[in-house]
Scaffold this active site. Structure first.
Site, PDB file in Angstrom:
ATOM      1  N   THR A 145     -12.193   0.749  -1.592  1.00  0.00           N
ATOM      2  CA  THR A 145     -12.614   1.880  -2.333  1.00  0.00           C
ATOM      3  C   THR A 145     -13.136   1.183  -3.746  1.00  0.00           C
ATOM      4  O   THR A 145     -14.177   0.648  -3.796  1.00  0.00           O
ATOM      5  CB  THR A 145     -11.807   3.183  -2.531  1.00  0.00           C
TER       6      THR A 145
ATOM      7  N   LYS B 131      -5.618  -1.448   1.549  1.00  0.00           N
ATOM      8  CA  LYS B 131      -6.628  -1.036   0.700  1.00  0.00           C
ATOM      9  C   LYS B 131      -5.786  -0.411  -0.420  1.00  0.00           C
ATOM     10  O   LYS B 131      -5.008   0.129  -0.320  1.00  0.00           O
ATOM     11  CB  LYS B 131      -7.849  -0.112   1.067  1.00  0.00           C
TER      12      LYS B 131
ATOM     13  N   THR C  70       1.888   4.225  -1.041  1.00  0.00           N
ATOM     14  CA  THR C  70       1.139   3.928  -2.010  1.00  0.00           C
ATOM     15  C   THR C  70      -0.428   3.479  -1.852  1.00  0.00           C
ATOM     16  O   THR C  70      -1.033   2.872  -2.739  1.00  0.00           O
ATOM     17  CB  THR C  70       1.621   3.059  -3.145  1.00  0.00           C
TER      18      THR C  70
ATOM     19  N   GLU D 228      -6.836  -1.499 -10.961  1.00  0.00           N
ATOM     20  CA  GLU D 228      -8.070  -1.399 -11.774  1.00  0.00           C
ATOM     21  C   GLU D 228      -7.982  -1.824 -12.966  1.00  0.00           C
ATOM     22  O   GLU D 228      -7.117  -1.068 -13.833  1.00  0.00           O
ATOM     23  CB  GLU D 228      -8.266   0.034 -11.688  1.00  0.00           C
TER      24      GLU D 228
ATOM     25  N   ASN E 167     -11.490   4.792 -14.746  1.00  0.00           N
ATOM     26  CA  ASN E 167     -10.841   6.200 -14.067  1.00  0.00           C
ATOM     27  C   ASN E 167     -11.532   7.323 -14.825  1.00  0.00           C
ATOM     28  O   ASN E 167     -11.216   8.326 -14.533  1.00  0.00           O
ATOM     29  CB  ASN E 167      -9.405   6.144 -14.399  1.00  0.00           C
TER      30      ASN E 167
ATOM     31  N   SER F 251     -17.907  10.308 -11.522  1.00  0.00           N
ATOM     32  CA  SER F 251     -19.570  10.633 -11.773  1.00  0.00           C
ATOM     33  C   SER F 251     -20.432   9.477 -11.022  1.00  0.00           C
ATOM     34  O   SER F 251     -20.101   8.532 -10.501  1.00  0.00           O
ATOM     35  CB  SER F 251     -19.492  10.747 -13.219  1.00  0.00           C
TER      36      SER F 251
END
Lengths: 383, 383
Positions: free
Chosen positions: A146, A168, A179, A259, A378, A383
């Site tokens: 992702t 992933k 997780t 991230e 995040n 969006s």
């Protein structure tokens, strides 16, 4: 090599059109036997995605013939229609493979609260099945990404048998169990009971101790499939160690790809009265946003470590606590220790040791720093 | 008006040189009586700063004649020397005021793990004592600021008696008890037992439910001093309500000034089986970094609300959960509800309602969003 490193497995990864950007988004992993023993662990989040509810059910038979995975949508909080979609995905996979739907686990990852585009997903299953290959492990690993910047695979080979896997995950990690999505395969001939035991032992000290941002997912799944194709039944301990090693490697890869992270932080809690205390303290430190910001700023702010320890119920005396950051004991006996200027924090790896001086148990939790990039990624995710 | 709004109190705020930038950093609040009843609540962090340990001790007498507060250093994790410094600060204050050190509470705020510059602090106490005034409340409130962008004061006046107070805090807030430094004063003639009862009742539903970043401080303190100077003993309920109102107002001011925040988030949990469940769920939502980032990005990401609820042990059924964001029920019965495009998130105030559909209890938690500015401020704090 991923999930096809072990004999007896084929896999595929394709772009079914679930993701609007056209990236690969559908993976299929098939166990061609001769055995089809399987085990799984799932998120402990009580809000579970439809594929988690489905896969928990089918695993009661302790057998899996295939796993179908999609990125581009979590199919979580999607109500009865979401569960029907998961069921239809398993049925379609079973149809094209000539197996039963009760032998098919389903995994989904992506946004919560959005129905999957079944008009794209179901034809994608046919395409994936047509592309199954003994060399398809890499493509499968790519198709489940992702926000991952890299795909994650790991393989451990022993005398005649192999454990391999793919994962992933990129942040949004927290203990719950798994997780993330992980599929492990082995050609060792291991009964389902031992698979389950080895998998739970491994996840307990690996994925369960990776805590990127304290946020537990609705979709976390770790599956272990055994084909028995090597014809070898290893000693349990050797097998369990191989499973642990692959889980550990994949867990490290997940943290390294968290991230927006700029630092990988290893938190080692030592001299705890119990292992539970060590985990509790490690997790409290790992979830302290103030500390995670300080580490990002290369600031060896040990006061925030002590503050995090102090919020737990672990056994310790405040004036006996010691903390080392990258080898420098900046806090001794609850107060100022060695000169904090001695701490070199220029590198990506940061090692924090928290000494509770209360016993002899230990645990390690892996986390990462908190950065403006994390916030950016995040706050713009959906969006 | 702050702590000097009530009759019987004087206060001062000066720059003693504890802060290197020369800003005000020392405050003194004196209760001139005729009564000196007092109550206090302190951080539940087990790593407690020296001034917290000291003030807890002196409050056992349920009497306080003065409070001396410094910013520019938390005096936490400073070992026996830190405690000696707190003791010396109380002794100095007692000397210059002609009272006993056992009647002096001490509060400190700032960096952990650094000894206070006593050569500046002790002369500062003399200067502050010389500047004590019935109009000094505002200056005292200014002198306790750290990263606060504004000073915080609040006053409620009833028929003939008043409750007023000041607070410092800007993020780094979490339930523990107090989560910041707060001094409240009243000229009502209230016995220490009722002061304690009213203060605990108030903090339980105000400061304890403000959760900016989940990080519990080592120094949190809320003190309530009563001078009795109005000669009035109010009904307990009226007094408790005034204390609650001042705590609520100061708590809101703390959240509005949270480090780097761009949104104030009110999380209202309704239809919980118990109030404890409501608080548990509210806190879990308030601490979800992913949701806090989404709110920052004006993204009504209700899936992250459900995911946070799912990590708790509260009584609920996943398929009966409902979530409203700014009045739009974006999640109904655990799935997609009204169109998320209807949610207007342009304003600073964000209101989340989480309906557990499990009972009739409710609780509200206040938090703020997670921003790149928060990361920036807290990665550079000590440098």
């Amino acid at each position: 090599m991923s999930v096809t490193a072990a004999q007896g497995f084929t896999a595929a990864g394709i772009a079914a059109g679930i993701k609007e950007n056209g990236n690969p988004d559908l993976a299929l992993v098939v166990n061609n036997g001769p055995r089809r023993a399987a085990a799984g662990v799932f998120t402990s989040n009580r809000v579970k995605a439809a594929p988690v509810l489905w896969s928990e059910q089918v695993l009661k038979s302790r057998q899996l013939a295939a796993v179908v995975l999609n990125s581009g949508g979590a199919n979580a909080c999607t109500g009865p229609k979401g569960f029907q979609d998961t069921h239809a995905t398993a049925e379609k996979t079973a149809d094209v493979l000539g197996i039963g739907a009760g032998e098919v686990a389903v995994c989904s990852t992506g946004l919560i609260g959005v129905l999957l585009p079944m008009d794209k997903l179901l034809p994608g299953v046919e395409t994936a099945a047509a592309g199954l290959s003994e060399h398809g492990g890499e493509k499968a690993a790519i198709a489940i990404k992702t926000t991952d910047t890299v795909h994650k695979t790991s393989v451990v080979t022993n005398a005649g048998w192999t454990v391999g896997g793919m994962a992933k995950g990129a942040g949004m990690l927290a203990p719950g169990l798994a997780t993330m999505l992980v599929v492990l395969t082995t050609d060792a001939d291991v009964a389902a009971g031992d698979l389950d035991r080895a998998l739970r032992a491994a996840t307990r000290v690996t994925f369960d101790r990776v805590d990127s941002d304290g946020c537990m997912s609705t979709n976390d799944t770790v599956l272990l499939l055994a084909s028995g194709a090597s014809g070898i039944t290893p000693e349990y301990d050797a097998f369990a160690e191989a499973v642990r090693a692959v889980c550990d490697d994949l867990g490290q890869q997940l943290i390294r790809d968290a991230e927006g992270a700029s630092k990988d932080i290893r938190i080692e809690v030592v001299n705890a009265e119990t292992e539970e205390d060590a985990v509790l303290v490690g997790r409290s430190i790992a979830r302290n946003n103030l500390l995670k910001c300080a580490i990002h700023g290369e600031d060896p702010n040990w006061g925030r470590v002590l503050s995090a320890i102090g919020t737990t119920s672990a056994v310790f005396e405040p004036d006996r606590l010691n903390v080392a950051i990258n080898g420098v004991w900046v806090c001794k006996n609850g107060g100022v220790g060695e000169d904090r200027e001695l701490v070199d924090m220029r590198y990506r790896e940061v090692h924090i040791v928290a000494d509770l001086a209360a016993g002899s148990e230990t645990a390690t939790i892996w986390t990462n720093d908190l950065t403006a990039d994390y916030v950016h990624e995040n706050s713009a995710y959906s969006s």
